[in-house]
Design a protein around this motif. Sequence first.
Motif, PDB file in Angstrom:
ATOM      1  N   THR A   3       0.827  -1.199   0.000  1.00 49.75           N
ATOM      2  CA  THR A   3       0.000   0.000   0.000  1.00 49.75           C
ATOM      3  C   THR A   3       0.862   1.250   0.000  1.00 49.75           C
ATOM      4  O   THR A   3       0.559   2.219  -0.700  1.00 49.75           O
ATOM      5  CB  THR A   3      -0.925   0.008   1.227  1.00 49.75           C
ATOM      6  N   ASN A   4       1.934   1.264   0.780  1.00 46.49           N
ATOM      7  CA  ASN A   4       2.824   2.421   0.813  1.00 46.49           C
ATOM      8  C   ASN A   4       3.451   2.676  -0.554  1.00 46.49           C
ATOM      9  O   ASN A   4       3.630   3.812  -0.961  1.00 46.49           O
ATOM     10  CB  ASN A   4       3.920   2.235   1.860  1.00 46.49           C
ATOM     11  N   ASN A  83      -4.527   9.784   2.448  1.00 47.31           N
ATOM     12  CA  ASN A  83      -3.766   8.650   2.968  1.00 47.31           C
ATOM     13  C   ASN A  83      -4.134   8.336   4.417  1.00 47.31           C
ATOM     14  O   ASN A  83      -3.897   7.234   4.894  1.00 47.31           O
ATOM     15  CB  ASN A  83      -2.269   8.938   2.853  1.00 47.31           C
ATOM     16  N   GLN A  84      -4.708   9.283   5.117  1.00 46.67           N
ATOM     17  CA  GLN A  84      -5.097   9.072   6.518  1.00 46.67           C
ATOM     18  C   GLN A  84      -6.412   8.315   6.638  1.00 46.67           C
ATOM     19  O   GLN A  84      -6.777   7.875   7.723  1.00 46.67           O
ATOM     20  CB  GLN A  84      -5.239  10.425   7.229  1.00 46.67           C
ATOM     21  N   GLY A  86      -9.077   5.239   5.782  1.00 45.93           N
ATOM     22  CA  GLY A  86      -9.204   3.833   5.389  1.00 45.93           C
ATOM     23  C   GLY A  86      -7.953   3.011   5.625  1.00 45.93           C
ATOM     24  O   GLY A  86      -6.992   3.436   6.258  1.00 45.93           O
ATOM     25  N   SER A  87      -8.004   1.794   5.079  1.00 47.10           N
ATOM     26  CA  SER A  87      -6.856   0.894   5.175  1.00 47.10           C
ATOM     27  C   SER A  87      -6.860   0.003   3.944  1.00 47.10           C
ATOM     28  O   SER A  87      -7.882  -0.172   3.290  1.00 47.10           O
ATOM     29  CB  SER A  87      -6.935   0.056   6.454  1.00 47.10           C
ATOM     30  N   GLY A  88      -5.724  -0.549   3.628  1.00 44.40           N
ATOM     31  CA  GLY A  88      -5.616  -1.464   2.492  1.00 44.40           C
ATOM     32  C   GLY A  88      -5.876  -0.746   1.179  1.00 44.40           C
ATOM     33  O   GLY A  88      -5.387   0.352   0.935  1.00 44.40           O
ATOM     34  N   THR A  89      -6.675  -1.391   0.329  1.00 50.59           N
ATOM     35  CA  THR A  89      -6.993  -0.838  -0.992  1.00 50.59           C
ATOM     36  C   THR A  89      -7.762   0.465  -0.866  1.00 50.59           C
ATOM     37  O   THR A  89      -7.577   1.382  -1.674  1.00 50.59           O
ATOM     38  CB  THR A  89      -7.832  -1.850  -1.810  1.00 50.59           C
ATOM     39  N   ARG A  91      -7.379   2.779   1.287  1.00 51.17           N
ATOM     40  CA  ARG A  91      -6.433   3.871   1.555  1.00 51.17           C
ATOM     41  C   ARG A  91      -5.806   4.361   0.251  1.00 51.17           C
ATOM     42  O   ARG A  91      -5.650   5.556   0.034  1.00 51.17           O
ATOM     43  CB  ARG A  91      -5.350   3.421   2.518  1.00 51.17           C
ATOM     44  N   THR A  95      -6.272   8.042  -1.207  1.00 44.87           N
ATOM     45  CA  THR A  95      -5.096   8.865  -1.488  1.00 44.87           C
ATOM     46  C   THR A  95      -5.162   9.418  -2.911  1.00 44.87           C
ATOM     47  O   THR A  95      -4.932  10.608  -3.131  1.00 44.87           O
ATOM     48  CB  THR A  95      -3.801   8.052  -1.294  1.00 44.87           C
TER      49      THR A  95
END
Length: 158
Positions: A3-4, A83-84, A86-89, A91, A95
């Motif tokens: 993800t990063n 970017n702050q 959600g999480s995973g896809t 995020r 972003t």
Amino acid sequence: MKTNRIVVASLLAASTFIAGCTSPGYGYPPAASSPYPAPAGNQGYYTSYGVVDSIQAVSTGSGPGGVGAGAVIGAVAGGLLGNQIGSGTGRGVATAAGVVGGALAGNQVEQRSRQGGTAYQIGVRLDNGTYQTFTQESIGDLNIGNRVRVENGRVYRY
């Protein structure tokens, strides 16, 4: 970790795209000055006389321009905020949406901050036979054919 990489790649691609779309931002030409040097002891000050030959209204705004610093700053800020969320896809999607939304918002702010106005280019046939164009914000009571005095790049009715 993946993800990063997506976030960094998205931000890099968006900033590269936006930076490539910027315009050179040509400024408004400065007022003409005398081709003759000022007398010693009177540096930066001169007076000439002549007759107004032409008056043209010109726009002083930067115009619609291209994508500039407002869009780039907006894209970076939007990407960081997105970017702050959600999480995973989610995020990565947030972003990317933040980058695009921030770029659009930043560009709108920049366009609104550009204040377009009107200036006047005044063509003067000086008594010494030369022709010069001076740019100033107002013409006052100047008309074509008026006798004028030019002091420090500014035209006054004489």
